[in-house]
Design a protein around this motif. Structure first.
Motif, PDB file in Angstrom:
ATOM      1  N   ARG A 104     -75.705 -25.415  56.066  1.00 51.75           N
ATOM      2  CA  ARG A 104     -75.305 -24.259  56.865  1.00 51.75           C
ATOM      3  C   ARG A 104     -75.873 -22.937  56.356  1.00 51.75           C
ATOM      4  O   ARG A 104     -76.057 -22.024  57.117  1.00 51.75           O
ATOM      5  N   ARG A 107     -73.983 -18.123  53.039  1.00 57.15           N
ATOM      6  CA  ARG A 107     -73.076 -17.159  53.675  1.00 57.15           C
ATOM      7  C   ARG A 107     -72.074 -17.876  54.567  1.00 57.15           C
ATOM      8  O   ARG A 107     -70.858 -17.640  54.472  1.00 57.15           O
ATOM      9  N   LYS A 108     -72.556 -18.741  55.441  1.00 59.30           N
ATOM     10  CA  LYS A 108     -71.665 -19.447  56.355  1.00 59.30           C
ATOM     11  C   LYS A 108     -70.727 -20.374  55.600  1.00 59.30           C
ATOM     12  O   LYS A 108     -69.548 -20.505  55.947  1.00 59.30           O
ATOM     13  N   ASP A 112     -66.681 -20.090  55.615  1.00 58.60           N
ATOM     14  CA  ASP A 112     -65.896 -21.234  56.059  1.00 58.60           C
ATOM     15  C   ASP A 112     -64.882 -21.637  54.994  1.00 58.60           C
ATOM     16  O   ASP A 112     -63.744 -22.002  55.318  1.00 58.60           O
TER      17      ASP A 112
END
Length: 222
Positions: A104, A107-108, A112
């Motif tokens: 991903r 950052r993502k 999450d």
């Protein structure tokens, strides 16, 4: 439906306080949004290991003394505060694995992990203070991004301590499974020792293969 609150205006915080305090939480509470959770992560920069996030709802009457950005505290101070936070606050911890990070991006994966930490709180938050510039998607409540939040908000500072201590413990255990890399010493960061071990032994399953120093590594190296 979740609403987003813009990051706090720089005019509200012209200078960082000497230490984080409860003022942001108090203002949010006066707006009728309570409980307020703080969330932060540890481990965005390392070449190996998970990114770990924590969410914390402090009891205003039992805030541990000495809360601060985890990077400004010694290991002994973090360990002491870790125990005090667990004893006095509502907390939850979540992580994103190296595989998740590679799939991903960091950052993502970090956002999450923060979202899942907030979702894991036994007491549902009505508002979340998030360290950094982004509010995670999928929160069940409103959220505010607070730049340098671990230096402004004790709730975020507490979350930073939990995330840091938990990740360090995880990496120490990882060092027992993969002893060639010295994970207990550098927690997966790109030190000279760590990079040298990767050259000699190749990457292990805990390495983040999407990170630049590892992209060109031959994964078949023994």
């Amino acid at each position: 439906m979740k609403t987003r609150t813009p990051p706090d205006s720089p005019s509200l915080f012209p200078d960082l306080p000497l230490a984080p305090d409860f003022s942001i939480e108090s203002r949010t509470r006066r707006r009728g949004l309570w409980p307020v959770a703080g969330t932060d992560e540890a481990g965005r920069g390392p070449l190996a290991g998970p990114v770990v996030a924590a969410a914390v709802i402090l009891d205003p009457k039992r805030i541990p003394e000495g809360l601060n950005d985890s990077k400004k505290l010694s290991a002994a101070q973090r360990e002491r505060l870790y125990d005090e936070i667990l004893a006095t606050a509502t907390v939850a911890i979540a992580s994103s694995s190296p595989r998740h990070i590679d799939a991903r991006d960091i950052r993502k994966a970090s956002l999450d992990a923060m979202r899942r930490a907030v979702a894991g709180l036994e007491l549902s938050a009505m508002h979340v203070l998030v360290d950094g510039k982004d509010v995670p998607d999928g929160l069940s409540c409103s959220g505010t991004a607070v730049v340098k939040g671990d230096a402004r908000s004790v709730s975020i500072a507490a979350a930073s301590i939990l995330a840091k201590v938990m990740r360090d413990r995880m990496m120490a255990r990882a060092g027992l499974v993969y002893p060639h890399y010295g994970f207990a010493q550098h927690a997966g960061y790109g030190t000279a020792m760590h990079r040298g071990a990767i050259v000699i032994h190749g990457p292990c399953p805990l390495h983040r293969m999407s990170f630049r120093p590892l992209r060109q590594v031959d994964v078949t190296t023994e």
